[in-house]
Design a protein around this motif. Structure first.
Motif, short mmCIF file in Angstrom:
data_model
loop_
_atom_site.label_atom_id
_atom_site.label_comp_id
_atom_site.label_asym_id
_atom_site.label_seq_id
_atom_site.Cartn_x
_atom_site.Cartn_y
_atom_site.Cartn_z
N ASP B 27 0.81 -1.22 0.00
CA ASP B 27 0.00 0.00 0.00
C ASP B 27 0.85 1.28 0.00
OD1 ASP B 27 -2.23 -1.51 -0.08
OD2 ASP B 27 -2.74 -1.29 2.04
N GLY B 28 1.86 1.27 -0.82
CA GLY B 28 2.62 2.51 -1.02
C GLY B 28 3.72 2.76 0.00
N ARG B 29 3.86 1.86 0.96
CA ARG B 29 4.92 2.04 1.97
C ARG B 29 5.84 0.82 1.98
NH1 ARG B 29 5.21 7.09 4.95
NH2 ARG B 29 3.30 8.09 4.29
N ILE B 30 7.08 1.05 2.40
CA ILE B 30 8.00 -0.06 2.59
C ILE B 30 7.59 -0.81 3.85
CG2 ILE B 30 10.44 -0.67 2.90
CD1 ILE B 30 10.72 1.06 0.60
N VAL B 31 7.67 -2.12 3.81
CA VAL B 31 7.36 -2.92 5.00
C VAL B 31 8.51 -3.91 5.25
CG1 VAL B 31 4.85 -2.75 4.79
CG2 VAL B 31 6.05 -4.60 3.61
N ASP B 32 8.58 -4.39 6.48
CA ASP B 32 9.53 -5.45 6.78
C ASP B 32 9.10 -6.72 6.04
OD1 ASP B 32 11.22 -4.02 8.50
OD2 ASP B 32 9.81 -4.28 10.17
N ALA B 33 10.05 -7.59 5.77
CA ALA B 33 9.74 -8.85 5.10
C ALA B 33 8.69 -9.59 5.91
CB ALA B 33 10.99 -9.68 4.94
N PRO B 34 7.51 -9.81 5.37
CA PRO B 34 6.47 -10.47 6.16
C PRO B 34 6.76 -11.95 6.33
CG PRO B 34 5.64 -9.78 3.99
CD PRO B 34 7.11 -9.51 4.00
N GLN B 35 6.49 -12.45 7.52
CA GLN B 35 6.74 -13.88 7.80
C GLN B 35 5.74 -14.73 7.03
OE1 GLN B 35 9.18 -15.22 9.78
NE2 GLN B 35 10.00 -13.14 9.97
N GLY B 36 6.27 -15.59 6.20
CA GLY B 36 5.41 -16.59 5.54
C GLY B 36 4.49 -16.07 4.46
N ALA B 37 4.43 -14.75 4.27
CA ALA B 37 3.50 -14.21 3.26
C ALA B 37 4.11 -14.34 1.87
CB ALA B 37 3.17 -12.76 3.56
N LYS B 38 3.23 -14.43 0.89
CA LYS B 38 3.69 -14.54 -0.48
C LYS B 38 3.38 -13.22 -1.20
CE LYS B 38 3.48 -17.83 -4.34
NZ LYS B 38 3.10 -16.91 -5.39
N ALA B 39 4.35 -12.71 -1.96
CA ALA B 39 4.14 -11.44 -2.65
C ALA B 39 3.12 -11.61 -3.77
CB ALA B 39 5.46 -10.94 -3.24
N ASP B 40 2.26 -10.58 -3.95
CA ASP B 40 1.33 -10.59 -5.09
C ASP B 40 2.08 -10.32 -6.38
OD1 ASP B 40 -1.07 -10.81 -3.44
OD2 ASP B 40 -0.53 -8.79 -2.77
N GLN B 41 3.19 -9.61 -6.23
CA GLN B 41 3.95 -9.21 -7.42
C GLN B 41 5.43 -9.19 -7.03
OE1 GLN B 41 3.11 -5.20 -8.65
NE2 GLN B 41 3.39 -5.68 -10.81
N THR B 42 6.29 -9.75 -7.87
CA THR B 42 7.73 -9.71 -7.57
C THR B 42 8.49 -9.15 -8.77
OG1 THR B 42 8.04 -11.96 -8.37
CG2 THR B 42 7.68 -11.69 -6.01
N PHE B 43 9.57 -8.49 -8.46
CA PHE B 43 10.47 -7.98 -9.50
C PHE B 43 11.86 -8.54 -9.19
CE2 PHE B 43 7.01 -4.98 -9.27
CZ PHE B 43 6.77 -4.65 -10.60
N ASP B 44 12.47 -9.15 -10.17
CA ASP B 44 13.79 -9.72 -9.96
C ASP B 44 14.85 -8.64 -10.14
OD1 ASP B 44 15.97 -11.33 -9.66
OD2 ASP B 44 15.88 -12.16 -11.70
N ALA B 45 15.62 -8.40 -9.09
CA ALA B 45 16.66 -7.37 -9.16
C ALA B 45 18.05 -7.99 -9.04
CB ALA B 45 16.44 -6.32 -8.07
N THR B 46 18.15 -9.24 -9.38
CA THR B 46 19.45 -9.93 -9.28
C THR B 46 20.50 -9.18 -10.10
OG1 THR B 46 18.26 -12.02 -9.14
CG2 THR B 46 20.63 -12.14 -9.63
#
Lengths: 377, 545
Positions: B27-46
């Motif tokens: 929702d427009g803010r940075i959050v800590d890595a959520p425990q066990g949650a799966k991202a709705d959208q991911t971007f690979d920045a490797t």
């Protein structure tokens, strides 16, 4: 300025081919005309800042062009900025500081009715050592500006003499000889001496009555005077918020009015995108004419599909195919517009606020009927 | 929506983070890595670099003077390619507000400060900012040549009066801070002065430039405005003006003070031309004055338009206009001057200026106190930033440039001897973490939980200019706005403001003043939200108690 008997209940009404229509139907018909057009021109542009933003965005979306009814006059002043040099000041600064004012050309109180009370007769600032203000008028013509108590010394009469008198004055300021003129060398030299003696002088002109070369000569004269003393220019803005629309067009497109979007990005050409030329030559095949401050009619003679957003809803049956009556900015609705008294954009609360449609509202309703387009507008 | 930028090198100096890892937003803010949650959208920045969105603290992007610069130079507006439909309205209209937002976003900038708005022109400046898409923005209000302030000082009124007036100005002009430009110099120019220094006295008012700086510095500090007084010193651009800058730094006297575009004050009088770099001396003074921050105002070679509220300096520079046209505007306070200029690589003076800027970047040792600017467009257009990043990060690249510049110019600078290369961490500090701190923004300039999700992702390309010119991904408030250097959507940010408390009596006094002096209501300069045509156009930044 009153509406001359047009009652406010009439505002918001619309016509198609001279017959009363609902606002929705008129907006839909306007949208159809614009969408079917190969090269629409949005002209007049007598509107507030919100209306200008909407109109310019619409022209970009349609690949059309924008012009203002006073663009020719505006460009005469702007050409000096683009090609030479200018030293300008604000109406406020002129009011508090100008110990010497040179009024140039005729009809200045038409261009700015408050010229005498706001500037010439106003008290000077406390920082000005000697509070006396000397006012001269160069070729003021038959209806010169008048001060409440003091007289204004006129040098030269007819506006037709102005280019010669200006050139001679600048030459005398530079210590050069001049040929014979209707104004005596003695008077000219006396004026030159008075201008040089100014501590903070201001030259006032209106491009409505001056040609571009005279304005350039005048700006050169101001620059010359600054070698020794302080002098500045105060060009009076045209009506119909031309100076405000110029600012909007400048920041949105990088250019003044007479800018087109037909080839994708903004292109400015004072000849190519002159709305009258575009219409009369047949290049433009549809016009959106905006005159929200007063009911100025389009200045062309050729018939073409025309949508009018006009201040007064009379004559709706005539030239236009679609006519939508809009409120007057800063009278019928709140508006941002150029304020002659300050030389800035200002937010004005409506003096007779009502529910009339603004130009921005009307364009929003028209744009809603354009073909689906995923560009934001 | 939960979004994750995966496996990039995350460089976040504010949180002392420099590691390969993920950045999460919701929702427009940075959050800590959520425990066990799966991202709705991911971007690979490797293999890519992930930083917070960059912040430009001093760039002339809006206002009446800037607009005059646009209108003066139609010949500069050709987009540089054949006309063709553009994907977003006006995005190629060179120098337009729309293009400004696009070009900044493409480089990974998400917040830009317009540093010179005359309070009476604030509405126009905010209207222009409202038409700059994508990024957030703010203004600094210019005081210090206005009759009301100078008259308070002339009458020896209390610091309270100055403070209330400053607070009223910030609130009325919807600004984030206060700037002073050649303090007293514009007022003196109206009385026909042609030069004005720190200890010169403004005619009639009887106050010195120094006294104006001190009064405003104190007022801003006491009001708890996060950004210190932003100073454009006297004598900009003149040989030997390093003395002015050194004296102004000393005048900070331990209180916060920001000196703008310091490069333009880094000039000595050594050498055959009587013009030399004093960059090293100036950097040393900045290093020793811990309460002072500076931005550089780097010069790059090419065509530009100089736009400044320093009307006296611009008047004196008018004969250097290239092409030969200029505008000088005598404003109610400062006014301004617009003078086109061409910085030439084969010009001795311009080459010295270029070197002074880089010396300041490289010799000021604390990246938290030196800020990255070209004083756009005065030293160079902001689109030159990627080339400057490249110069800061490579001694070898600088050596190449130096070898092509006039040798005589390089002899009066120390640049060739400086080996320092900026690290990514230092770049991120200078352009992200430090600017957020400078404006008191706790939720910008970093990638910790709670921050606004303004994020720039770059390819780690050895061609640093290419890397910083077009970001791989940019998020503004969590929205993807740039992909592979191209804008993906228009959205509109907000203008950040402060509103310190003020004594209501000042309102009454200003009403009387405007009525008596100008015959005007004092609120003609107000900037109402509903005049700007964008929903929710402002964001309030808290002041210290």
């Amino acid at each position: 300025m009153d509406r001359g008997g047009i009652d406010h209940a009439g505002v918001g009404r619309a016509w198609i081919d001279g017959r009363p229509a609902t606002l929705d139907a008129a907006a839909a018909e306007a949208g159809r005309l614009l969408a079917d057009s190969r090269l629409p021109v949005i002209a007049g542009l007598g509107t507030d800042v919100a209306g200008a933003r909407a109109a310019i965005a619409l022209a970009e979306r349609l690949g059309g062009a924008v012009d203002h009814m006073h663009a020719g006059q505006l460009l005469r002043d702007l050409d000096i900025v683009r090609e030479a040099r200018v030293m300008l000041t604000t109406p406020n600064e002129a009011r508090v500081r100008a110990d010497t004012v040179l009024l140039v050309g005729p009809d200045l109180s038409v261009a700015w009715p408050d010229l005498a009370p706001r500037l010439l007769d106003a008290p000077m600032g406390h920082e000005v050592v000697d509070g006396a203000r000397h006012v001269f008028a160069l070729c003021p013509g038959r209806s010169p500006v008048k001060r409440a108590r003091e007289t204004i010394e006129a040098i030269g009469r007819n506006a037709g003499e102005l280019p010669d008198v200006l050139a001679a004055l600048r030459a005398r300021l530079a210590g050069r000889p001049v040929g014979k003129l209707s104004v005596s060398a003695k008077r000219l030299d006396a004026l030159a001496t008075a201008l040089q003696a100014a501590r903070f002088g201001v030259v006032v002109w209106s491009s409505a009555s001056l040609d571009a070369l005279s304005i350039e000569m005048l700006c050169g004269l101001v620059a010359d005077l600054n070698a020794r003393t302080r002098f500045s220019g105060l060009p009076l803005a045209p009506a119909d918020n031309a100076a405000g629309v110029l600012q909007v067009c400048g920041w949105m497109t990088g250019f003044p009015m007479r800018t087109g979007f037909g080839r994708g990005s903004s292109e400015h050409d004072p000849w190519r995108f002159d709305a009258v030329r575009m219409v009369e030559s047949g290049e433009a095949d549809c016009a959106l004419w905006i005159s929200a401050y007063r009911s100025a009619p389009p200045p062309w003679t050729r018939k073409l599909p025309t949508i009018v957003l006009g201040a007064v809803d009379v004559d709706a049956s005539n030239a236009s195919h679609v006519h939508i009556a809009v409120g007057r900015p800063s009278i019928d609705h709140d508006a941002v517009e150029y304020l002659a008294a300050t030389g800035t954009l200002a937010a004005i609360v409506a003096s007779k606020k009502n529910d009339s449609l603004s130009v921005a509202d009307a364009i929003g309703r028209i744009a809603a009927h354009l073909r689906p387009d995923d560009r934001p507008c | 929506m939960l979004t994750c930028i995966q496996s990039g090198r995350v460089i976040d100096p504010a949180n002392r983070r420099d590691e390969v890892g993920d950045v999460w937003m919701h929702d427009g803010r940075i959050v800590d890595a959520p425990q066990g949650a799966k991202a709705d959208q991911t971007f690979d920045a490797t293999g890519k670099i992930v930083m917070a969105g960059a912040i430009d603290i001093h760039s002339h992007i809006a206002g009446a003077n800037e607009n005059m610069g646009r209108l003066m130079r139609p010949e500069m507006h050709h987009p540089g390619h054949e006309a063709a439909p553009v994907p977003f309205p006006f995005s190629d209209a060179v120098s337009s507000t729309f293009a400004t937002g696009c070009r900044y976003a493409e480089m990974g900038f998400t917040f830009v400060v317009e540093p010179a708005v005359a309070p009476r022109q604030a509405l126009q400046a905010h209207l222009e900012l409202a038409d700059i898409p994508i990024i957030d923005k703010a203004t600094l209000a210019v005081l210090g040549n206005d009759d009301f302030l100078l008259d308070l000082m002339r009458k020896r009124e209390s610091p309270d009066a100055v403070r209330n007036y400053v607070a009223w100005t910030l609130a009325t002009s919807r600004s984030l801070g206060i700037k002073v430009v050649n303090p007293g110099g514009a007022a003196a120019f109206k009385a026909n002065a042609r030069a004005f220094g720190l200890d010169d006295i403004v005619p009639f008012y009887g106050v010195s430039s120094r006294a104006i700086v001190k009064a405003l510095q104190r007022a801003v500090h006491e009001l708890g405005v996060p950004h210190p007084l932003h100073v454009h010193c006297n004598n900009l651009g003149l040989a030997g003006n390093v003395d002015t800058a050194l004296a102004t730094i000393a005048a900070a006297e331990g209180l916060p003070l920001h000196l703008a575009h310091l490069q333009f004050y880094g000039y000595g009088r050594e050498g055959e031309c009587g013009f030399s770099s004093a960059g090293a001396r100036l950097a040393e003074a900045v290093n020793g004055a811990k309460s002072v921050t500076v931005d550089v105002g780097q010069v790059m070679f090419g065509d530009t338009v100089t736009i400044s509220s320093d009307v006296l300096r611009q008047f004196n520079a008018r004969q250097q206009a290239r092409p030969r046209k200029w505008a000088i505007i005598e404003g109610d306070g400062n006014g301004g001057g617009i003078v086109p200029y061409r910085y030439r690589a084969d010009d001795f003076y311009n080459a010295v200026q270029w070197a002074v800027g880089l010396e300041l970047f490289l010799l000021i040792d604390d990246p938290w106190r030196v800020f990255f600017t070209t004083d756009h467009p005065n030293g160079a257009p902001f689109t030159a930033y990627p080339d400057i990043f490249a110069l800061l990060m490579s001694h070898e690249l600088r050596a190449q440039w130096i070898s092509s510049l006039p040798a005589a110019a390089m002899e009066v600078t120390t640049l060739a001897s400086i080996r320092r290369e900026y690290t990514f961490n230092e770049i991120a500090t200078m352009t992200r973490a430090a600017p957020a701190k400078l404006f008191g923004l706790s939720d910008r300039g970093h990638l910790g939980a709670g921050a606004v999700a303004d994020i720039a992702v770059y390819e780690n390309d050895n061609d640093r200019a290419k890397m910083f010119r077009s970001a791989a991904l940019v998020f503004k408030g969590g929205d993807l706005v740039v992909r592979d250097g191209n804008i993906t959507q228009y959205r509109f940010g907000r203008a950040l403001t402060v509103r310190p408390g003020q004594d209501r009596a000042i309102e009454r006094r200003l009403a009387d003043y405007y009525d008596a002096r100008y015959g005007l209501r004092h609120d003609f300069m107000k900037v109402p939200d509903n005049a700007l045509g964008r929903p929710d156009p402002f964001e309030l930044v808290p002041c210290a108690d």
